[in-house]
Scaffold this active site. Structure first.
Site, PDB file in Angstrom:
ATOM      1  N   HIS A  81      41.255  43.784  57.904  1.00 36.59           N
ATOM      2  CA  HIS A  81      40.335  44.919  57.882  1.00 36.59           C
ATOM      3  C   HIS A  81      40.177  45.586  59.245  1.00 36.59           C
ATOM      4  O   HIS A  81      39.648  46.688  59.332  1.00 36.59           O
ATOM      5  CB  HIS A  81      38.977  44.513  57.293  1.00 36.59           C
ATOM      6  CG  HIS A  81      38.043  43.808  58.216  1.00 36.59           C
ATOM      7  ND1 HIS A  81      37.860  42.448  58.195  1.00 36.59           N
ATOM      8  CD2 HIS A  81      37.207  44.273  59.170  1.00 36.59           C
ATOM      9  CE1 HIS A  81      36.950  42.101  59.094  1.00 36.59           C
ATOM     10  NE2 HIS A  81      36.538  43.199  59.705  1.00 36.59           N
TER      11      HIS A  81
ATOM     12  N   ASP B  37      42.333  38.419  54.262  1.00 32.91           N
ATOM     13  CA  ASP B  37      41.893  39.207  55.421  1.00 32.91           C
ATOM     14  C   ASP B  37      42.608  38.800  56.705  1.00 32.91           C
ATOM     15  O   ASP B  37      41.983  38.637  57.765  1.00 32.91           O
ATOM     16  CB  ASP B  37      40.372  39.115  55.594  1.00 32.91           C
ATOM     17  CG  ASP B  37      39.825  40.264  56.435  1.00 32.91           C
ATOM     18  OD1 ASP B  37      40.542  41.272  56.602  1.00 32.91           O
ATOM     19  OD2 ASP B  37      38.687  40.154  56.917  1.00 32.91           O
TER      20      ASP B  37
ATOM     21  N   GLY C  97      32.999  44.641  65.929  1.00 33.97           N
ATOM     22  CA  GLY C  97      33.980  44.612  67.006  1.00 33.97           C
ATOM     23  C   GLY C  97      34.516  43.223  67.263  1.00 33.97           C
ATOM     24  O   GLY C  97      35.608  43.053  67.820  1.00 33.97           O
TER      25      GLY C  97
ATOM     26  N   SER D 251      35.416  41.174  64.944  1.00 30.72           N
ATOM     27  CA  SER D 251      36.370  40.827  63.889  1.00 30.72           C
ATOM     28  C   SER D 251      37.760  40.594  64.460  1.00 30.72           C
ATOM     29  O   SER D 251      38.275  41.398  65.233  1.00 30.72           O
ATOM     30  CB  SER D 251      36.436  41.946  62.850  1.00 30.72           C
ATOM     31  OG  SER D 251      35.300  41.967  62.043  1.00 30.72           O
TER      32      SER D 251
ATOM     33  N   LEU E 113      51.100  56.105  47.833  1.00 30.43           N
ATOM     34  CA  LEU E 113      51.212  57.081  46.750  1.00 30.43           C
ATOM     35  C   LEU E 113      50.390  58.329  47.010  1.00 30.43           C
ATOM     36  O   LEU E 113      50.699  59.398  46.481  1.00 30.43           O
ATOM     37  CB  LEU E 113      50.774  56.465  45.417  1.00 30.43           C
ATOM     38  CG  LEU E 113      51.578  55.292  44.882  1.00 30.43           C
ATOM     39  CD1 LEU E 113      51.000  54.832  43.544  1.00 30.43           C
ATOM     40  CD2 LEU E 113      53.040  55.657  44.736  1.00 30.43           C
ATOM     41  N   GLY E 114      49.323  58.200  47.804  1.00 25.85           N
ATOM     42  CA  GLY E 114      48.475  59.343  48.080  1.00 25.85           C
ATOM     43  C   GLY E 114      47.472  59.635  46.979  1.00 25.85           C
ATOM     44  O   GLY E 114      47.366  60.770  46.523  1.00 25.85           O
TER      45      GLY E 114
ATOM     46  N   THR F  75      43.341  58.879  45.766  1.00 30.89           N
ATOM     47  CA  THR F  75      42.016  58.316  45.948  1.00 30.89           C
ATOM     48  C   THR F  75      41.518  57.899  44.573  1.00 30.89           C
ATOM     49  O   THR F  75      41.507  58.712  43.646  1.00 30.89           O
ATOM     50  CB  THR F  75      41.051  59.348  46.549  1.00 30.89           C
ATOM     51  OG1 THR F  75      41.596  59.796  47.786  1.00 30.89           O
ATOM     52  CG2 THR F  75      39.700  58.733  46.807  1.00 30.89           C
TER      53      THR F  75
END
Length: 396
Positions: free
Chosen positions: A129, A161, A243, A245, A310-311, A313
């Protein structure tokens, strides 16, 4: 990893003016002129149906912020005296820490986080992330030598993650000394080290102790609220901040036993969790995933190389109906084939798609240039299948 034993850690840190841990910076209050926040998962510890919003090919719940504000005034953490020499532990681990700054090109903003050097030639471990959504630039500053490097994401595991970076042209870096997270016990003293507040410079430190083990939590993006479940985490009462992370959770000897990844943002949802406690991924779990990425061993969760974009949302269509298209990215593969908002993506190749999360999971097993048969459904339930060829897109 064979090269994870580390290098002598004293010499690089000797270049720093002080061994006293910098105080934890106070993050500036939010406002219309300072929309940027830094990557850190906020722990919800809630179980239930999750509706996720994301840019398919970027991430579900990626991290988007505005311009980076100037450093805020320092704030000293109010805590009990540490049960060990925090400055000595920080001096040992700090040379193997990097500060990560990411540009999110499609969002016009940026993000900041931390990483851990695994090898002298610049393999860096961090959270997925921290880097997800990166499109145009990723700059990494090595604390040990003070130099900046461009970085490439070799691969990532969204479900756990974890991401593995390679610093371009790096050599002779101080590598972290790794501890045995399997030997970690409740009550052990630890220090969370990282780029608190995203201000850069020498790492800050927050001492504490291990309060619970084997934790399963639902972590949420600070901005979008998008969530995912993380397993087998180390819970600590150290004051982990935005910060941090991707930074090291170290023992009193400066050995890395975990990766700072989430914090309880003041919420108390179950017995035994206090406000402002943090969570870390055990280093044994993290390095196992990093080794698979390094070896190029893709799986259902481990993605190697560039992301397939793929573009689209999308949000969950509800009741397992599919991934509902909210918008298309101009010039992207979906837009070029005429896909529109309010269509449901219900399948990719022979795999059913029941949600936005399922669509992202399918795309994580593909790469730019693959030919994908994408099935969409309209409002009347009629379906059509189109062939989409993803391009290289944002990380994670």
């Amino acid at each position: 990893m064979s090269d994870n034993t580390g290098a002598p850690l004293g010499a690089p840190w000797a270049q720093q003016p002080s061994l006293v841990p910098p105080p934890r910076p106070q993050e500036p209050p939010p406002g219309p002129e300072e929309p940027k926040k830094r990557p850190l998962r906020a722990v919800l510890l809630a179980v239930g149906l999750v509706v996720l919003l994301g840019l398919v090919g970027i991430a579900v719940g990626h991290y988007a912020w505005g311009p980076k504000p100037p450093p805020a005034p320092a704030k000293v953490v109010s805590a009990a005296p540490p049960p060990f020499d925090v400055a000595a532990a920080l001096a040992k681990v700090s040379p193997a820490v990097v500060n990560i700054d990411v540009e999110l090109g499609l969002e016009g903003g940026g993000a900041a986080g931390t990483g851990i050097v695994l090898s002298p030639d610049g393999l860096v471990l961090t959270n997925n992330h921290v880097v997800e959504g990166a499109t145009t630039s990723m700059r990494v500053t090595d604390v040990g030598n003070g130099r900046g490097y461009d970085a490439t994401v070799l691969g990532y595991d969204r479900a756990h993650d974890i991401a593995l970076l390679k610093l371009d042209g790096a050599s002779g870096l101080a590598a972290a000394t790794l501890g045995d997270s399997n030997a970690t016990r409740i009550g052990d003293a630890v220090v969370a080290v990282g780029n608190a507040g995203g201000v850069g410079g020498p790492p800050s430190a927050s001492p504490g102790k291990v309060t619970r083990l084997g934790r399963q939590v639902t972590a949420a993006d600070e901005v979008t609220g998008a969530t995912e479940t993380l397993h087998d985490l180390i819970q600590v009462d150290a004051d982990v901040r935005s910060g941090d992370s991707g930074g090291p959770l170290a023992d009193p000897q400066g050995r890395v036993i975990g990766i700072d990844t989430a914090a309880n943002a003041g919420y108390v949802f179950d017995e035994g969790l206090r406000p402002h406690e943090g969570f870390a991924i055990p280093i044994a779990q993290a390095t196992d995933i990093a080794q698979r990425i390094r070896d190029g061993k893709a799986s259902d969760t481990v993605h190697i190389g560039p992301s397939a974009f793929l573009g689209l949302t999308v949000v969950d269509g509800g009741n397992g109906s599919g991934a509902l298209i909210k918008s298309v990215v101009a010039g992207g593969p979906a837009a070029k084939l005429g896909l529109k908002a309010n269509l449901l993506v219900v399948g990719v190749d022979d795999k059913p798609v029941t949600s936005a999360t399922a669509l992202v999971a399918v795309l994580d097993t593909h790469h730019p240039g693959d030919r994908l048969r994408v099935t969409v459904a309209g409002q009347g339930g009629k379906t059509a299948t189109v062939t989409l060829i993803p391009v290289s897109g944002p990380i994670g």
